[in-house]
Scaffold this active site. Sequence first.
Site, PDB file in Angstrom:
ATOM      1  N   ASP A 130       1.950   5.106  -0.114  1.00 54.07           N
ATOM      2  CA  ASP A 130       1.343   6.316   0.426  1.00 54.07           C
ATOM      3  C   ASP A 130       1.103   7.350  -0.665  1.00 54.07           C
ATOM      4  O   ASP A 130       1.547   7.196  -1.804  1.00 54.07           O
ATOM      5  CB  ASP A 130       2.252   6.931   1.498  1.00 54.07           C
ATOM      6  CG  ASP A 130       2.310   6.088   2.762  1.00 54.07           C
ATOM      7  OD1 ASP A 130       1.341   5.359   3.036  1.00 54.07           O
ATOM      8  OD2 ASP A 130       3.330   6.159   3.474  1.00 54.07           O
ATOM      9  N   ARG A 159      11.049   5.701   4.412  1.00 56.45           N
ATOM     10  CA  ARG A 159      11.251   7.154   4.342  1.00 56.45           C
ATOM     11  C   ARG A 159      11.932   7.701   5.598  1.00 56.45           C
ATOM     12  O   ARG A 159      12.722   8.649   5.523  1.00 56.45           O
ATOM     13  CB  ARG A 159       9.921   7.845   4.088  1.00 56.45           C
ATOM     14  CG  ARG A 159       9.374   7.598   2.675  1.00 56.45           C
ATOM     15  CD  ARG A 159       7.913   7.974   2.540  1.00 56.45           C
ATOM     16  NE  ARG A 159       7.687   9.368   2.902  1.00 56.45           N
ATOM     17  CZ  ARG A 159       6.475   9.871   3.148  1.00 56.45           C
ATOM     18  NH1 ARG A 159       5.399   9.081   3.119  1.00 56.45           N
ATOM     19  NH2 ARG A 159       6.340  11.146   3.439  1.00 56.45           N
ATOM     20  N   ARG A 201       0.842  -1.195   0.000  1.00 54.35           N
ATOM     21  CA  ARG A 201       0.000   0.000   0.000  1.00 54.35           C
ATOM     22  C   ARG A 201       0.879   1.248   0.000  1.00 54.35           C
ATOM     23  O   ARG A 201       1.295   1.719   1.058  1.00 54.35           O
ATOM     24  CB  ARG A 201      -0.912   0.002   1.225  1.00 54.35           C
ATOM     25  CG  ARG A 201      -1.932  -1.123   1.231  1.00 54.35           C
ATOM     26  CD  ARG A 201      -2.791  -1.053   2.480  1.00 54.35           C
ATOM     27  NE  ARG A 201      -3.778  -2.126   2.503  1.00 54.35           N
ATOM     28  CZ  ARG A 201      -4.650  -2.323   3.494  1.00 54.35           C
ATOM     29  NH1 ARG A 201      -4.634  -1.508   4.536  1.00 54.35           N
ATOM     30  NH2 ARG A 201      -5.506  -3.315   3.450  1.00 54.35           N
ATOM     31  N   TYR A 256      12.044  -1.482  -2.301  1.00 50.65           N
ATOM     32  CA  TYR A 256      11.793  -0.078  -2.606  1.00 50.65           C
ATOM     33  C   TYR A 256      13.100   0.597  -3.019  1.00 50.65           C
ATOM     34  O   TYR A 256      14.193   0.164  -2.636  1.00 50.65           O
ATOM     35  CB  TYR A 256      11.248   0.658  -1.378  1.00 50.65           C
ATOM     36  CG  TYR A 256       9.809   0.356  -1.038  1.00 50.65           C
ATOM     37  CD1 TYR A 256       8.781   1.181  -1.493  1.00 50.65           C
ATOM     38  CD2 TYR A 256       9.466  -0.735  -0.242  1.00 50.65           C
ATOM     39  CE1 TYR A 256       7.456   0.926  -1.168  1.00 50.65           C
ATOM     40  CE2 TYR A 256       8.143  -0.997   0.083  1.00 50.65           C
ATOM     41  CZ  TYR A 256       7.149  -0.169  -0.380  1.00 50.65           C
ATOM     42  OH  TYR A 256       5.835  -0.424  -0.066  1.00 50.65           O
TER      43      TYR A 256
END
Length: 245
Positions: free
Chosen positions: A52, A198, A50, A111
């Site tokens: 952001d 992040r 999911r 990622y």
Amino acid sequence: MPRYKLLLEYNGSNYAGWQIQPNISSIQGKIQEAIKCFCQETTTVYGSGRTDAGVHALGQVAHFDLLVDKDPNELFRALNYYLRGSDISVLNATKVSDEFHARFSASGREYRYDIINRYPTSPLKQGLAWHVRFVLDIESMKEAASLLVGTHDFASFRSIECQSKSSIKTIDHITLERIDDIISIKIGARSFLHNQVRIIVGTLVEIGSGRRDPSDINRLLLEKDRKQAGPTAPPHGLYFLKASY
């Protein structure tokens, strides 16, 4: 009931994230609309991760079920037709078994975070990378990143809004590479906490700038306090690279 698997690429700049939300444009919602336009069926699309608001994807995986059997190639072409101008592309569509689940069948996710590290902005990377003006010491960042690999309590590296019952996660690998003005950070794990990537990137940037020492990572892991870690890097530099099965 046939099940289909999609490989997706998207620019998340104009979306509130993957998950469908009332009165807000989402990646999941847009794909479901495209399916309904083609098949006249209302279905739920499940993603492998999911993302952001503002986060992009190069290899997001999704699945959904239909009542009527469709040729995967026809589905591939039709969905891309109905997704024109949406900043979402279907790279591949295949038929899979009922046992496949985009999220729960995944054994790993990767990622990438892109930083443009130079004084002037980049018109070509606007909205696609974090612009950091001051020079970053990539070797210090690599040293710090190595301390995050393995199984740890990442309580310092998750959002205060994270709903995961446990903050213990295993990071399989973190690599940093600089090509010209672009620093790319790749992080792989079975699963991640909310904003974990992040926050790690924000902390590594502070280390690269000299505001923190690489060894601070050990202290942050022990303290388990979000307030002690670095800032949450902006979403527009983050890309969902791939899911492994």
